[in-house]
Design a protein around this motif. Structure first.
Motif, PDB file in Angstrom:
ATOM      1  N   ASP A  83     -25.257 -44.701  43.020  1.00 21.67           N
ATOM      2  CA  ASP A  83     -25.531 -43.596  43.948  1.00 21.67           C
ATOM      3  C   ASP A  83     -24.662 -42.386  43.636  1.00 21.67           C
ATOM      4  O   ASP A  83     -25.117 -41.236  43.701  1.00 21.67           O
ATOM      5  N   LYS A  84     -23.426 -42.642  43.276  1.00 20.05           N
ATOM      6  CA  LYS A  84     -22.492 -41.562  42.974  1.00 20.05           C
ATOM      7  C   LYS A  84     -22.863 -40.881  41.655  1.00 20.05           C
ATOM      8  O   LYS A  84     -22.765 -39.647  41.529  1.00 20.05           O
ATOM      9  N   ILE A  85     -23.299 -41.669  40.674  1.00 18.96           N
ATOM     10  CA  ILE A  85     -23.752 -41.091  39.406  1.00 18.96           C
ATOM     11  C   ILE A  85     -25.000 -40.251  39.628  1.00 18.96           C
ATOM     12  O   ILE A  85     -25.150 -39.157  39.060  1.00 18.96           O
ATOM     13  N   ASP A 104     -26.225 -32.689  40.674  1.00 18.96           N
ATOM     14  CA  ASP A 104     -25.378 -31.491  40.747  1.00 18.96           C
ATOM     15  C   ASP A 104     -25.181 -30.859  39.379  1.00 18.96           C
ATOM     16  O   ASP A 104     -25.031 -29.642  39.265  1.00 18.96           O
ATOM     17  N   ASP A 105     -25.170 -31.696  38.336  1.00 23.23           N
ATOM     18  CA  ASP A 105     -24.945 -31.202  36.969  1.00 23.23           C
ATOM     19  C   ASP A 105     -25.842 -31.976  36.005  1.00 23.23           C
ATOM     20  O   ASP A 105     -25.428 -32.994  35.442  1.00 23.23           O
ATOM     21  N   PRO A 106     -27.077 -31.508  35.799  1.00 18.87           N
ATOM     22  CA  PRO A 106     -28.025 -32.216  34.919  1.00 18.87           C
ATOM     23  C   PRO A 106     -27.539 -32.359  33.478  1.00 18.87           C
ATOM     24  O   PRO A 106     -28.030 -33.230  32.747  1.00 18.87           O
ATOM     25  N   GLU A 107     -26.583 -31.528  33.053  1.00 21.19           N
ATOM     26  CA  GLU A 107     -26.088 -31.581  31.681  1.00 21.19           C
ATOM     27  C   GLU A 107     -25.004 -32.649  31.494  1.00 21.19           C
ATOM     28  O   GLU A 107     -24.595 -32.933  30.363  1.00 21.19           O
ATOM     29  N   LEU A 108     -24.562 -33.238  32.576  1.00 24.87           N
ATOM     30  CA  LEU A 108     -23.516 -34.257  32.494  1.00 24.87           C
ATOM     31  C   LEU A 108     -24.038 -35.489  31.762  1.00 24.87           C
ATOM     32  O   LEU A 108     -25.110 -36.009  32.071  1.00 24.87           O
ATOM     33  N   VAL A 109     -23.270 -35.960  30.780  1.00 26.38           N
ATOM     34  CA  VAL A 109     -23.609 -37.179  30.047  1.00 26.38           C
ATOM     35  C   VAL A 109     -22.791 -38.329  30.621  1.00 26.38           C
ATOM     36  O   VAL A 109     -21.572 -38.229  30.748  1.00 26.38           O
ATOM     37  N   VAL A 110     -23.474 -39.413  30.989  1.00 28.94           N
ATOM     38  CA  VAL A 110     -22.794 -40.577  31.566  1.00 28.94           C
ATOM     39  C   VAL A 110     -22.978 -41.779  30.652  1.00 28.94           C
ATOM     40  O   VAL A 110     -24.099 -42.140  30.293  1.00 28.94           O
ATOM     41  N   LYS A 111     -21.862 -42.397  30.271  1.00 30.45           N
ATOM     42  CA  LYS A 111     -21.884 -43.620  29.461  1.00 30.45           C
ATOM     43  C   LYS A 111     -21.210 -44.716  30.282  1.00 30.45           C
ATOM     44  O   LYS A 111     -20.033 -44.604  30.621  1.00 30.45           O
ATOM     45  N   ASN A 146     -11.085 -50.750  43.271  1.00 29.67           N
ATOM     46  CA  ASN A 146     -10.018 -49.979  42.637  1.00 29.67           C
ATOM     47  C   ASN A 146     -10.560 -49.125  41.494  1.00 29.67           C
ATOM     48  O   ASN A 146     -11.536 -49.492  40.835  1.00 29.67           O
ATOM     49  N   ILE A 147      -9.906 -48.011  41.276  1.00 33.67           N
ATOM     50  CA  ILE A 147     -10.169 -47.210  40.085  1.00 33.67           C
ATOM     51  C   ILE A 147      -8.940 -47.323  39.185  1.00 33.67           C
ATOM     52  O   ILE A 147      -7.801 -47.225  39.661  1.00 33.67           O
ATOM     53  N   VAL A 148      -9.178 -47.576  37.906  1.00 33.48           N
ATOM     54  CA  VAL A 148      -8.092 -47.823  36.957  1.00 33.48           C
ATOM     55  C   VAL A 148      -8.235 -46.882  35.772  1.00 33.48           C
ATOM     56  O   VAL A 148      -9.331 -46.719  35.226  1.00 33.48           O
ATOM     57  N   TYR A 149      -7.129 -46.254  35.385  1.00 34.82           N
ATOM     58  CA  TYR A 149      -7.142 -45.378  34.212  1.00 34.82           C
ATOM     59  C   TYR A 149      -5.745 -45.319  33.617  1.00 34.82           C
ATOM     60  O   TYR A 149      -4.753 -45.671  34.259  1.00 34.82           O
ATOM     61  N   LYS A 150      -5.692 -44.888  32.370  1.00 36.37           N
ATOM     62  CA  LYS A 150      -4.398 -44.777  31.703  1.00 36.37           C
ATOM     63  C   LYS A 150      -3.621 -43.610  32.302  1.00 36.37           C
ATOM     64  O   LYS A 150      -4.194 -42.558  32.606  1.00 36.37           O
ATOM     65  N   ASP A 151      -2.331 -43.785  32.467  1.00 40.29           N
ATOM     66  CA  ASP A 151      -1.485 -42.746  33.056  1.00 40.29           C
ATOM     67  C   ASP A 151      -1.706 -41.396  32.373  1.00 40.29           C
ATOM     68  O   ASP A 151      -1.666 -41.299  31.135  1.00 40.29           O
ATOM     69  N   ASN A 152      -1.956 -40.363  33.178  1.00 46.82           N
ATOM     70  CA  ASN A 152      -2.048 -38.976  32.703  1.00 46.82           C
ATOM     71  C   ASN A 152      -3.088 -38.783  31.594  1.00 46.82           C
ATOM     72  O   ASN A 152      -2.895 -37.979  30.683  1.00 46.82           O
ATOM     73  N   SER A 153      -4.209 -39.511  31.675  1.00 43.20           N
ATOM     74  CA  SER A 153      -5.187 -39.421  30.593  1.00 43.20           C
ATOM     75  C   SER A 153      -6.552 -38.893  31.034  1.00 43.20           C
ATOM     76  O   SER A 153      -7.434 -38.687  30.202  1.00 43.20           O
ATOM     77  N   LEU A 154      -6.753 -38.674  32.309  1.00 38.25           N
ATOM     78  CA  LEU A 154      -8.059 -38.241  32.783  1.00 38.25           C
ATOM     79  C   LEU A 154      -8.380 -36.815  32.342  1.00 38.25           C
ATOM     80  O   LEU A 154      -7.514 -35.943  32.370  1.00 38.25           O
ATOM     81  N   THR A 155      -9.639 -36.593  31.960  1.00 37.01           N
ATOM     82  CA  THR A 155     -10.090 -35.245  31.632  1.00 37.01           C
ATOM     83  C   THR A 155     -10.448 -34.521  32.929  1.00 37.01           C
ATOM     84  O   THR A 155     -10.537 -35.132  34.005  1.00 37.01           O
ATOM     85  N   ASP A 156     -10.688 -33.215  32.836  1.00 33.68           N
ATOM     86  CA  ASP A 156     -11.095 -32.450  34.022  1.00 33.68           C
ATOM     87  C   ASP A 156     -12.415 -32.966  34.574  1.00 33.68           C
ATOM     88  O   ASP A 156     -12.642 -32.965  35.793  1.00 33.68           O
ATOM     89  N   VAL A 157     -13.313 -33.405  33.682  1.00 32.90           N
ATOM     90  CA  VAL A 157     -14.607 -33.948  34.120  1.00 32.90           C
ATOM     91  C   VAL A 157     -14.394 -35.236  34.909  1.00 32.90           C
ATOM     92  O   VAL A 157     -15.015 -35.454  35.953  1.00 32.90           O
ATOM     93  N   ASP A 158     -13.489 -36.099  34.412  1.00 28.88           N
ATOM     94  CA  ASP A 158     -13.158 -37.333  35.128  1.00 28.88           C
ATOM     95  C   ASP A 158     -12.603 -37.019  36.516  1.00 28.88           C
ATOM     96  O   ASP A 158     -13.028 -37.601  37.520  1.00 28.88           O
ATOM     97  N   LYS A 159     -11.629 -36.118  36.540  1.00 28.55           N
ATOM     98  CA  LYS A 159     -10.960 -35.778  37.805  1.00 28.55           C
ATOM     99  C   LYS A 159     -11.952 -35.225  38.825  1.00 28.55           C
ATOM    100  O   LYS A 159     -11.899 -35.566  40.005  1.00 28.55           O
ATOM    101  N   LYS A 160     -12.864 -34.377  38.366  1.00 28.29           N
ATOM    102  CA  LYS A 160     -13.854 -33.788  39.267  1.00 28.29           C
ATOM    103  C   LYS A 160     -14.763 -34.865  39.838  1.00 28.29           C
ATOM    104  O   LYS A 160     -15.046 -34.888  41.049  1.00 28.29           O
ATOM    105  N   PHE A 161     -15.228 -35.779  38.995  1.00 27.37           N
ATOM    106  CA  PHE A 161     -16.125 -36.839  39.449  1.00 27.37           C
ATOM    107  C   PHE A 161     -15.421 -37.742  40.466  1.00 27.37           C
ATOM    108  O   PHE A 161     -15.989 -38.077  41.507  1.00 27.37           O
ATOM    109  N   ILE A 162     -14.193 -38.126  40.152  1.00 20.81           N
ATOM    110  CA  ILE A 162     -13.453 -39.014  41.055  1.00 20.81           C
ATOM    111  C   ILE A 162     -13.166 -38.318  42.375  1.00 20.81           C
ATOM    112  O   ILE A 162     -13.358 -38.908  43.451  1.00 20.81           O
TER     113      ILE A 162
END
Length: 268
Positions: A86-88, A94-101, A247-263
């Motif tokens: 649902d979130k994807i 909102d952004d049809p150009e967004l690529v989701v893998k 939970n959401i898990v990611y490497k310390d200080n590694s998120l891109t701006d796209v990741d941060k916006k989505f989260i």
């Protein structure tokens, strides 16, 4: 060597030559070569531990500079179906150009490994491994209710009657099943599965066929509950089944701006 060469996109002889060249340059033996494979020497371990962070920084810089409008997410199918899709969908509208893998087949441990190897940007998981989480940020983003379901209405008035049911559970080494059994044990209820499936969809299918009572996340079977294919067991009021932490898990200080916006916009 063959696995590493495939990962790097080069031949095995080319990789072997590169390793030999590196050992010649450093004047140190970096690998112990054995019939069953190769293992880093103590010096090899030291070199890896000091250079790995630098390569990770380069990879992160490349992602930032390329500014790819993409999400590379890990989320097992039983969570992705009702929690993430649902979130994807909203993000894509909102952004049809967004690529989701989306990687939905790997185990939690494998996803943790892929995050550390920069092959996943982040993962949505319900069970945090007890080890191998160093260098990772883990944030709680929600809770999910767990229920027992049958293919017909069923009310348990006496808690001890629960011991006579045929249970369809995940494997007993999983946190989900362990927590259920430990919780019921507090009420002096001891249960054992008659069938074991590690995939939610298979447990649900078995319940629909009348093979027993399944333990699942409520949100994962909302559609089946609404249309009468499944029924939530009515338990004595004093029995509370455990919840599942998302939970959401990611490497310390590694998120891109796209990741941060989505989260920020869709997860939290």
């Amino acid at each position: 060597l063959s696995k590493a060469a495939k990962e790097l996109g080069i031949t095995v002889p080319a990789l072997s030559t590169s390793i030999t060249t590196l050992e010649n340059i450093t004047g140190k033996k970096l690998f112990d070569r054995k019939p069953e494979g190769m293992k880093l020497t103590e010096m090899g371990e030291q070199l890896y531990n000091t250079t790995a962070p630098a390569f990770e920084s380069i990879e992160k810089s490349e992602r930032i500079l390329l500014d790819k409008n993409e999400l590379v997410i890990g989320c097992q199918s039983h969570l992705a179906t009702f929690y993430l899709m649902d979130k994807i969908e909203k993000a894509k509208k909102d952004d049809p150009e967004l690529v989701v893998k989306l990687n939905g087949c790997s185990s939690t441990a494998e996803m943790i490994k892929l995050i550390k190897e920069n092959k996943l940007n982040f993962a949505i998981i319900d069970v945090i491994p007890e080890e191998n989480t160093k260098g990772l940020t883990i944030e709680k983003v929600g809770k999910i209710n767990n229920i027992l379901v049958a293919n017909e209405p069923l009310e348990i008035k006496n808690s001890k009657d629960m011991e006579g049911l045929n249970y369809i559970l995940n494997f007993d080494y999983t946190i989900t099943t362990k927590t259920l059994q430990e919780t019921l044990a507090k009420y002096d209820i001891n249960i054992e599965p008659s069938m074991v499936f590690d995939i939610t969809e298979l447990r649900v299918d078995a319940v629909k066929r009348g093979l027993g009572v399944g333990y699942v996340m409520k949100e994962a079977v909302k559609k089946q509950l609404d249309n009468g294919e499944l029924y939530e067991l009515k338990l004595p009021e004093d029995i509370k089944l455990p919840e599942t932490q998302i939970n959401i898990v990611y490497k310390d200080n590694s998120l891109t701006d796209v990741d941060k916006k989505f989260i920020r916009k869709y997860i939290k």
